[in-house]
Motif scaffolding. Structure first.
Motif, short mmCIF file in Angstrom:
data_model
loop_
_atom_site.label_atom_id
_atom_site.label_comp_id
_atom_site.label_asym_id
_atom_site.label_seq_id
_atom_site.Cartn_x
_atom_site.Cartn_y
_atom_site.Cartn_z
N CYS A 11 -80.17 5.17 31.86
CA CYS A 11 -78.96 5.11 31.34
C CYS A 11 -78.23 6.76 31.45
N ASP A 14 -71.99 7.29 31.08
CA ASP A 14 -70.95 6.41 31.60
C ASP A 14 -71.38 4.63 31.18
N THR A 15 -72.68 4.65 31.01
CA THR A 15 -73.34 3.39 30.81
C THR A 15 -72.57 2.50 30.00
N LEU A 16 -72.13 2.96 28.54
CA LEU A 16 -71.36 2.13 27.69
C LEU A 16 -70.09 1.74 28.37
N LYS A 17 -69.28 2.80 28.90
CA LYS A 17 -67.86 2.52 29.64
C LYS A 17 -68.06 1.31 30.55
N THR A 18 -69.06 1.57 31.43
CA THR A 18 -69.25 0.45 32.53
C THR A 18 -69.59 -0.89 31.89
N GLU A 20 -68.55 -2.08 29.12
CA GLU A 20 -67.50 -2.35 28.58
C GLU A 20 -66.04 -2.63 29.60
N GLU A 21 -66.17 -2.34 30.71
CA GLU A 21 -65.50 -2.65 32.01
C GLU A 21 -65.67 -3.95 32.55
N CYS A 26 -71.12 -6.69 22.87
CA CYS A 26 -72.43 -6.05 22.24
C CYS A 26 -72.74 -7.37 21.46
#
Length: 219
Positions: A11, A14-18, A20-21, A26
């Motif tokens: 992790c 940028d993992t959460l952003k990726t 989401e993209e 969730c």
């Protein structure tokens, strides 16, 4: 009984952003404490068997034989090598039977019952060699049956997991392909396996146990 097919990944910020993209949804966040048990001589883990207690329930993870078809091409072999595959047993009588097969007379039938006296008896023979708490955030994707978990353990370790659960005898190749496609969407690169929580915990806290497992190619 189910088979857990899983690829771990590192992790980063940028993992959460990726996630989401790529449209991940969730599923929520939860916290749980795991206790892992073995004999003082590591009889279970040296056979790649992981006995744990989570939320008051016993679970046993055992290795499953890889499908030979996975090894028919270089790409398939590479994808398979990045993933772990374990049978996940939650039925208490079956757990007792499999543990007894390994440690024989060390473990009596009552070992894993849940009454206080039997719990104490269990601990007298099966040592708790690891205990840690994990905060997990889970996500689901359009890829059917795929879940992505982001774990933060209380000993300062973070890891991501792409997971597919199969019924025993299910389509392993399809599961590996789903995981590979999800890894591509997450932008994961590299061909080396990422260490999991247990790997990191033992390396940091129990170097002798860790070394034995390394020497037997368990970790």
């Amino acid at each position: 009984m189910s088979v857990e097919v899983e690829r771990k990944f590192v992790c980063n910020a940028d993992t959460l952003k990726t996630l989401e993209e790529i449209g991940a949804v969730c599923l929520g966040q939860r916290q749980f404490c795991d206790q892992y048990f073995d004999t003082p001589k590591f009889d279970l883990t040296l056979k790649d068997m992981w006995l744990r207690k989570r939320k008051g329930c016993w679970e046993l993870k055992c290795p499953t034989t890889a499908d030979k078809a996975e090894e028919t091409s270089g790409e398939q072999s590479k994808a398979a090598a990045m993933c772990s595959r374990y049978k996940e047993i939650t039925n208490l009588p079956e757990i007792q039977l499999r543990v007894k097969e390994v440690i024989k007379d060390v473990c009596e039938d009552s070992k894993m019952e849940t009454s206080p006296s039997q719990e104490e008896e269990c601990r007298n023979n099966l040592v708790c060699f690891a205990e840690f708490t994990t905060v997990r955030r889970s996500f689901t994707l359009e890829e059917e049956g795929v879940q992505v978990d982001l774990d933060e353990a209380d000993f300062g370790f973070h890891v991501g997991e792409i997971e597919v659960l199969l019924p025993e005898g299910g389509d392993m190749q399809s599961a590996l392909e789903k995981i590979e496609r999800t890894a591509g969407k997450l932008g994961l690169t590299g061909d080396k396996c990422v260490e999991g929580k247990m790997h990191a915990y033992l390396r940091r806290n129990h170097p002798e146990h860790f070394a034995r497992l390394l020497s037997e190619h368990i970790l």
